[in-house]
Design an enzyme around this catalytic site. Structure first.
Site, PDB file in Angstrom:
ATOM      1  N   ILE A 126      -6.429 -12.068   5.681  1.00 48.83           N
ATOM      2  CA  ILE A 126      -7.450 -11.848   6.714  1.00 48.83           C
ATOM      3  C   ILE A 126      -8.169 -10.512   6.493  1.00 48.83           C
ATOM      4  CG2 ILE A 126      -6.350 -13.333   8.424  1.00 48.83           C
ATOM      5  CD1 ILE A 126      -5.093 -10.835   9.660  1.00 48.83           C
ATOM      6  N   GLY A 127      -8.204 -10.110   5.224  1.00 46.31           N
ATOM      7  CA  GLY A 127      -8.808  -8.822   4.892  1.00 46.31           C
ATOM      8  C   GLY A 127      -7.775  -7.736   4.694  1.00 46.31           C
ATOM      9  N   ALA A 187       3.242  -8.967   4.575  1.00 46.73           N
ATOM     10  CA  ALA A 187       3.272  -8.454   3.201  1.00 46.73           C
ATOM     11  C   ALA A 187       4.673  -8.490   2.618  1.00 46.73           C
ATOM     12  CB  ALA A 187       2.709  -7.036   3.165  1.00 46.73           C
ATOM     13  N   ILE A 205       5.886   1.151  -0.719  1.00 44.64           N
ATOM     14  CA  ILE A 205       4.495   0.806  -0.416  1.00 44.64           C
ATOM     15  C   ILE A 205       3.958  -0.008  -1.585  1.00 44.64           C
ATOM     16  CG2 ILE A 205       2.202   1.670   0.117  1.00 44.64           C
ATOM     17  CD1 ILE A 205       4.310   2.140   2.307  1.00 44.64           C
ATOM     18  N   LEU A 206       3.646  -1.268  -1.326  1.00 41.26           N
ATOM     19  CA  LEU A 206       3.289  -2.189  -2.408  1.00 41.26           C
ATOM     20  C   LEU A 206       1.959  -1.825  -3.050  1.00 41.26           C
ATOM     21  CD1 LEU A 206       4.382  -5.482  -0.622  1.00 41.26           C
ATOM     22  CD2 LEU A 206       5.637  -4.194  -2.371  1.00 41.26           C
ATOM     23  N   ASN A 207       1.010  -1.376  -2.250  1.00 44.48           N
ATOM     24  CA  ASN A 207      -0.287  -0.958  -2.782  1.00 44.48           C
ATOM     25  C   ASN A 207      -0.807   0.179  -1.911  1.00 44.48           C
ATOM     26  OD1 ASN A 207      -3.246  -0.818  -3.151  1.00 44.48           O
ATOM     27  ND2 ASN A 207      -2.931  -2.562  -4.501  1.00 44.48           N
ATOM     28  N   THR A 260      -4.589  -0.230  -0.384  1.00 42.19           N
ATOM     29  CA  THR A 260      -4.800  -1.172   0.716  1.00 42.19           C
ATOM     30  C   THR A 260      -3.953  -0.805   1.925  1.00 42.19           C
ATOM     31  OG1 THR A 260      -3.144  -2.678  -0.223  1.00 42.19           O
ATOM     32  CG2 THR A 260      -5.441  -3.059  -0.826  1.00 42.19           C
ATOM     33  N   GLY A 302       6.642  -3.591   6.482  1.00 43.86           N
ATOM     34  CA  GLY A 302       5.257  -3.629   6.936  1.00 43.86           C
ATOM     35  C   GLY A 302       4.779  -2.246   7.321  1.00 43.86           C
ATOM     36  N   GLU A 338       0.723  -2.102  11.473  1.00 40.92           N
ATOM     37  CA  GLU A 338       0.761  -1.844  12.905  1.00 40.92           C
ATOM     38  C   GLU A 338       1.397  -0.495  13.224  1.00 40.92           C
ATOM     39  OE1 GLU A 338       2.528  -5.313  14.668  1.00 40.92           O
ATOM     40  OE2 GLU A 338       0.741  -6.507  14.304  1.00 40.92           O
TER      41      GLU A 338
END
Length: 407
Positions: free
Chosen positions: A143-144, A187, A291-293, A296, A364, A367
């Site tokens: 969703i972006g 994620a 942190i995966l990326n 982003t 995550g 949020e």
């Protein structure tokens, strides 16, 4: 779950209202709850004469305070607070109403951030074609928020190919069922599902090439085992190979508390005459596993921080209590932050991994970036003016009666 405390009572009261219910929006529960809690924590620290950062550190806990037998899988709230205080120049903070810059009263505020890390079963299918292209299929959405990117990264890392060699296909109900987007679980859960499917594909590739799956290395488009080096695409020379699986997390939620943590620091300027508030700078320090990326993830956090500014300073659903209708029922009258309202935003991710959270060791973060922001702004306004506002949004009429006299 945020602070220690041997003597506590958790209770809820219900009331029937002719109003829409407060429903799910980014970080439902933690975000509005921290808007109140983190102001209260500052007030306690002030009455005790303890620095607000140090007070939060004093009340840290490494176990679920209501279930002490259940430890946090990984918790570094203290690291967030200490690093944030150092980077933000917290030691320059003065007493309320003591710092002026022309007509502006300046203040700093802090708030802790907390958001549960939910894990959900998530499936994926990974294909190796004759050309060596890897195709990932899962009904996960984007969703972006960058799902395409991190899923491609996961498959590329697991199979030792460049990201450009991975094609990601999402959002089709014919694909394996994923965790979906929402609740800050998308994620971590979805990439863990892709990880599991890649493990299955690695086993299929090893079997096809006559290699031992336990000691093979996938690297630079090659499959390595001992002194053997075989091109990955050779495994699919006779036809496509497929791996499919679903990640499940068993009793993890029962044995360990899964949470993410952070600290928000804000500096504001308040016009000493009109009471107008301007956010000058913001810092978020996040502890959310691997942190995966970072690019982003930062985008997610600064978007959440911006939402926190709106919650603190402008966003309010106004009810006409005589006629029972909403006065500002469109975006012409419901004011949200725009570019001119948002100052320099800095985001720091602690270098950590949570080995219990998932095979990706991630959590995550989207949020978490909202939780605590509004309270940090309210605490900064108090530090600037000496006026404590307990009802959002913090509008100038709530400050005018208590502003320090102009020098």
């Amino acid at each position: 779950l945020l602070y220690a405390g041997e003597n506590r009572m958790t209770a809820m009261r219900l009331a029937t209202l002719d109003l829409p219910e407060g429903n799910a929006m980014r970080a439902p529960g933690e975000a509005p709850g921290l808007m109140a809690l983190e102001i209260a924590v500052d007030e306690i620290a002030e009455k005790l004469g303890i620095d607000p950062v140090e007070f939060r550190i004093l009340n840290d806990t490494q176990v679920d305070p209501e279930h002490p037998e259940r430890p946090f899988s990984h918790r570094d709230l203290i690291g967030c607070l200490r690093q944030g205080a150092e980077r933000f120049g917290w030691n320059k903070r003065k007493a309320p109403g003591a710092v002026r810059e022309g007509r502006w009263l300046l203040g700093m505020g802090v708030a802790a951030a907390f958001r549960n890390n939910i894990v959900m079963p998530s499936g994926a299918r990974v294909r190796l074609g004759k050309s060596g292209v890897i195709t990932v299929e899962t009904d996960m959405t984007d969703i972006g928020t960058g799902s395409y990117t991190i899923i491609a990264q996961t498959a590329a890392e697991m199979l030792g190919v460049p990201v450009g060699q991975v094609e990601v296909r999402l959002g089709d109900s014919d694909f394996p069922v994923s965790a979906g987007s929402g609740g800050q679980f998308g994620a971590n859960s979805a990439t863990a599902g892709v990880y599991a499917a890649c493990v299955k594909l690695r086993e299929a590739v090893s079997g096809k090439l006559g290699l031992n799956a336990t000691d093979v290395v996938f690297q630079d488009g090659q499959v390595l085992s001992g002194d053997r080096r075989i091109a990955l695409e050779q495994a699919a020379a006779d036809g496509e190979l497929v791996g499919e699986d679903t990640i499940e997390f068993g009793k993890l939620a029962e044995t360990h508390q899964q949470s993410t943590f952070g600290a928000h620091f804000v500096e504001v300027g308040v016009d000493g005459v009109t009471g107008e508030i301007r956010v000058r700078r913001m810092l978020a320090v996040c502890a959310a596993g691997r942190i995966l990326n970072p690019i982003t993830a930062r985008s997610q956090v600064i978007g959440a921080m911006t939402m926190g500014v709106g919650g603190a300073l402008s966003e309010e659903l106004v009810v006409d209590q005589k006629r029972g209708y909403f006065v500002n029922h469109d975006l012409a009258g419901y004011e949200v932050p725009v570019h001119a309202d948002i100052p320099h935003q800095e985001v720091v991710f602690l270098d950590e991994a949570d080995p219990m959270s998932s095979p990706m060791k991630a959590k995550g973060v989207g949020e978490l970036g909202l939780c605590g922001v509004s309270a940090a702004i309210a605490n900064a306004v108090h530090n600037a003016t000496g006026v404590r506002v307990r009802q959002y949004p913090i509008l100038l009429d709530k400050l005018l009666g208590g502003l320090p006299q102009a020098v």
